[in-house]
Design an enzyme around this catalytic site. Structure first.
Site, PDB file in Angstrom:
ATOM      1  N   HIS A  88     -14.644  13.442 -14.922  1.00  0.00           N
ATOM      2  CA  HIS A  88     -15.812  14.291 -15.116  1.00  0.00           C
ATOM      3  C   HIS A  88     -17.125  13.546 -15.065  1.00  0.00           C
ATOM      4  CE1 HIS A  88     -12.458  16.831 -15.903  1.00  0.00           C
ATOM      5  NE2 HIS A  88     -13.226  17.757 -15.391  1.00  0.00           N
TER       6      HIS A  88
ATOM      7  N   ASP B 184      -6.340  18.568 -11.398  1.00  0.00           N
ATOM      8  CA  ASP B 184      -5.205  18.468 -12.310  1.00  0.00           C
ATOM      9  C   ASP B 184      -3.880  18.668 -11.586  1.00  0.00           C
ATOM     10  OD1 ASP B 184      -6.138  17.809 -14.925  1.00  0.00           O
ATOM     11  OD2 ASP B 184      -7.196  19.710 -14.930  1.00  0.00           O
TER      12      ASP B 184
ATOM     13  N   ARG C 141     -15.481  29.713 -16.861  1.00  0.00           N
ATOM     14  CA  ARG C 141     -14.182  29.258 -17.341  1.00  0.00           C
ATOM     15  C   ARG C 141     -14.309  28.970 -18.833  1.00  0.00           C
ATOM     16  NH1 ARG C 141     -11.541  23.703 -15.316  1.00  0.00           N
ATOM     17  NH2 ARG C 141     -13.201  22.815 -16.588  1.00  0.00           N
TER      18      ARG C 141
ATOM     19  N   ARG D 266     -18.031  25.195 -15.732  1.00  0.00           N
ATOM     20  CA  ARG D 266     -17.259  24.448 -16.741  1.00  0.00           C
ATOM     21  C   ARG D 266     -17.983  24.544 -18.085  1.00  0.00           C
ATOM     22  NH1 ARG D 266     -16.355  20.746 -12.045  1.00  0.00           N
ATOM     23  NH2 ARG D 266     -14.127  20.337 -11.890  1.00  0.00           N
TER      24      ARG D 266
ATOM     25  N   CYS E 207     -11.007  25.518  -6.871  1.00  0.00           N
ATOM     26  CA  CYS E 207     -12.234  24.946  -7.440  1.00  0.00           C
ATOM     27  C   CYS E 207     -12.088  23.466  -7.748  1.00  0.00           C
ATOM     28  CB  CYS E 207     -12.668  25.726  -8.678  1.00  0.00           C
ATOM     29  SG  CYS E 207     -11.425  25.732  -9.978  1.00  0.00           S
TER      30      CYS E 207
ATOM     31  N   GLU F  25      -3.245  24.985 -12.074  1.00  0.00           N
ATOM     32  CA  GLU F  25      -3.450  23.535 -12.007  1.00  0.00           C
ATOM     33  C   GLU F  25      -2.293  22.765 -12.621  1.00  0.00           C
ATOM     34  OE1 GLU F  25      -7.154  22.560 -13.977  1.00  0.00           O
ATOM     35  OE2 GLU F  25      -6.914  24.152 -15.448  1.00  0.00           O
TER      36      GLU F  25
HETATM   37  C1  PEP Z   1      -9.244  20.984 -11.540  1.00  0.00           C
HETATM   38  O1  PEP Z   1      -8.412  20.522 -12.312  1.00  0.00           O
HETATM   39  O2  PEP Z   1      -9.162  20.869 -10.302  1.00  0.00           O
HETATM   40  C2  PEP Z   1     -10.444  21.665 -12.073  1.00  0.00           C
HETATM   41  C3  PEP Z   1     -11.284  22.279 -11.296  1.00  0.00           C
HETATM   42  O3  PEP Z   1     -10.633  21.584 -13.400  1.00  0.00           O
HETATM   43  P1  PEP Z   1     -11.306  20.306 -14.099  1.00  0.00           P
HETATM   44  O4  PEP Z   1     -11.708  19.328 -13.040  1.00  0.00           O
HETATM   45  O5  PEP Z   1     -12.465  20.792 -14.873  1.00  0.00           O
HETATM   46  O6  PEP Z   1     -10.185  19.821 -14.945  1.00  0.00           O
HETATM   47 MG    MG Z   2      -8.534  21.110 -14.377  1.00  0.00          MG
END
Ligand code: PEP
Ligand code: MG
Length: 609
Positions: A209, A474, A351, A316, A521, A450
């Protein structure tokens, strides 16, 4: 000149002076010999007195009523006799060092508060965390340098950065103006965005992130450098190439000249991709898909129209919690409404929080989870704290009157979780009705796919969902059992691995069989090298960092769905990911030869070879 190679996490070039940023020390834990115990308690009393004095001074300097209120609350907590009693009692049980005892008592307290049905008490969690950190820093003698004090532009070099630390690179919002973020009460991090030209990390991955946030902020980054904090000294001249993952320390004249030229070009891009912004994402043979944006902060919603985003496919929301740790229903309502209003009737997929894992709230960050990514995060976290969850759901519902809101649940691994979430959503609706609070009655509900178990049960989940959104970040790591932060194995994390392709295909097919649409996404959706393949697999919606939209749109508008389907079919019958990589390379060479593809999600990057 020395050259380091890492993960090309965020493209872009920067030239500047290195600034080494040291993180907070971890709280140590050890046993105090009994004869030293009176002295250990005295250390605590001394720290409390000093912190109280510090807070009194901060109150005197407070510029706003809000700031004064925060410091006053912290002062009350520092001097709270019940807190002192708890520290003493715990110390006398195990005779562990007092910093550790303070952190444990604070954690227990935070846990109780965060689980409280009372919103006011839940809001106090952030205060407990702030105050305990302040005491622990005092005990450890750490005077943390605040990045807010940076006077000049720098290339930030660190071992790792928490998402909450990266967030502070760009303090937003009314509180930022109210100085809460500009001088965080815990003396924490706060950086002027303009001062950070690039970020170099020893740790990290392309999809963590920190990378996702830097991409949103447009700050180049090279991660996974392993020893940048050792190789680079404060003040040395650095060139960062976020596109190739290369870092030049004290570059020679020729390299410096070359990169200065590139930097000048970067500042004045030759092609204006946003020229495409008002054109549909439609192939030459009329297959129309939607290109929407991922955002982390409400303020981004006001910027994404520039790139031609047709909506928000992933907001997010957890970053709102990480940003300030306190989010009443009204504060959330304000943030969500701001996003929804900015989108002017275009869909906004909010989300629910994906807290936990690397995005743990400070109040729960010390939970001793051995595998946090497989632990108490996302929907599991929300379902175990129904009051917190319903507060968020009510805020989203109430924001829905300003436009077109969709709700999406993260990390669903089985139907029971989805049903429980829907049940709590129903309760939230009832609670709003009781208070005469309006909300839209056509809110679509999305399930994030995911986890491989969600793919395997996609037909079941589809019956209770209005759409799916595939989270490849994920999904890839759970399918291939790859920790993307681990440099020895991260090269395995490719969206073109056959297993991942099959799971994506299976999800899209299950969605279509149930008559719902399939979005993606994860970062793969914004990867130009994956665009043709995903189109061919039947994806309906691509949600990505807004700045990636123009290039993906360019590809979509210049190819036929027929050629993409042929590519997807060939990929699905391939037997290795190398074969898929070759297919993709050949395909682009044939249909879009002028395009330069740099994708470490599909191909090997320079840094990894
Ligand atoms: C993912 O896992 O691809 C996703 C979009 O969620 P995050 O990156 O916030 O875990
Ligand atoms: Mg994710």
């Amino acid at each position: 000149m020395e050259i380091l190679s890492g993960i090309a996490a965020v493209p872009g070039i920067a030239i500047g002076k290195a600034f080494l940023y040291a993180e907070d020390l971890e709280t140590p834990r050890y046993i105090i010999p009994q004869e030293q115990s009176p002295e250990e308690m005295k250390r605590f009393i001394r720290a409390v007195e000093e912190v109280a004095a510090e807070l009194r001074t901060l109150r005197e300097k407070a510029k706003t009523r809000e700031q004064d209120g925060i410091f006053a609350a912290h002062l009350l907590m520092v001097e709270d006799q019940d807190f002192h009693y708890k520290v003493k009692a715990r110390f006398e049980t195990n005779y562990e060092n007092i910093e550790w005892v303070v952190s444990e008592v604070a954690r227990e307290l935070s846990r109780k508060l965060i689980e409280s049905p009372n919103e006011y008490l839940r809001e106090r969690t952030a205060d407990v965390v702030d105050v305990s950190r302040r005491i622990i820093r005092n005990l450890l003698g750490i005077k943390r340098f605040s990045l807010a004090d940076l006077q000049e532009e720098v290339i930030l070099v660190a071992r790792d950065l928490l998402p909450s630390e990266v967030l502070a690179i760009r303090p937003f919002g009314p509180r930022a103006q109210g100085n809460y973020y500009n001088s965080p009460p815990e003396g924490g991090v706060c950086i002027n965005k303009d001062k950070v030209q690039a970020v170099l990390l020893d740790a990290g991955s392309r999809t963590n992130h920190a990378a996702i946030l830097l991409r949103s902020f447009g700050i180049p980054g090279v991660f996974g450098l392993s020893s940048a904090t050792q190789e680079i000294t404060n003040g040395s001249l650095i060139i960062v190439d976020g596109g190739t993952g290369q870092v030049f320390i004290e570059p020679d004249n020729e390299t410096a000249r070359r990169y200065k030229e590139q930097l000048a070009k970067q500042e004045q891009p030759a092609v204006n991709l946003s020229a495409l912004k008002d054109f549909p994402a439609e192939t030459t043979d009329s297959r129309r898909v939607s290109l929407v944006a991922n955002i982390e902060l409400p303020e981004e919603a006001e910027e994404i129209a520039h790139y031609g985003a047709e909506g928000i496919g992933l907001y997010r929301s957890e970053f709102l919690f990480l940003q300030n740790g306190r989010n009443s229903e009204e504060e959330q309502l304000e943030a969500y409404s701001r996003v929804v209003k900015a989108m002017n009737g275009k869909p906004v997929t909010i989300r629910t929080v994906d807290l936990g894992g690397e995005k743990a709230l400070p109040a729960i960050a010390n939970e001793n989870e051995k595998n946090p990514l497989m632990g108490w995060r996302a929907i599991r976290f929300s379902l175990s704290l129904p009051d917190l969850f319903k507060t968020q759901l009510r805020a989203i519902l109430r924001a829905s009157i300003h436009g077109k809101v969709q709700i999406m649940f993260p990390m669903i691994s089985n139907i029971e979780e989805l049903e429980q979430a829907l049940c709590l959503l129903e309760e939230a609706r009832t609670e709003c009705r009781k208070k005469n609070q309006d909300f839209a009655d056509d809110i679509k509900i999305g399930t994030m796919i995911e986890i491989p178990s969600a793919v395997m049960t996609a037909d079941i989940l589809a019956k209770k969902s209005d759409f799916f959104s595939i989270g490849t970040n994920d999904l890839i790591q759970y399918t291939l059992a790859v920790d993307q932060e681990n440099e020895r194995v991260r090269h395995l994390a490719k969206g073109t691995q056959i297993a991942v392709l099959r799971l994506i295909k299976q999800t899209i097919d299950a969605a279509h069989a149930a008559g719902i649409h399939a979005a993606m996404c994860g970062e793969m959706a914004g990867d130009p090298a994956a665009a043709a393949l995903l189109l061919g697999l039947g994806l309906d919606e691509f949600s990505m960092n807004a700045s990636a939209i123009p290039q993906v749109k360019y590809i979509i508008r210049n190819v036929s769905i027929e050629s993409c389907k042929a590519l997807a079919e060939a990929a699905l019958t391939s037997t290795s990911h190398k074969q898929v990589q070759e297919l993709i390379r050949d395909w682009y060479n044939k249909y879009l030869p002028s395009l330069t593809l740099a994708s470490d999600m599909i191909f090997e990057t320079q840094a990894q070879t």
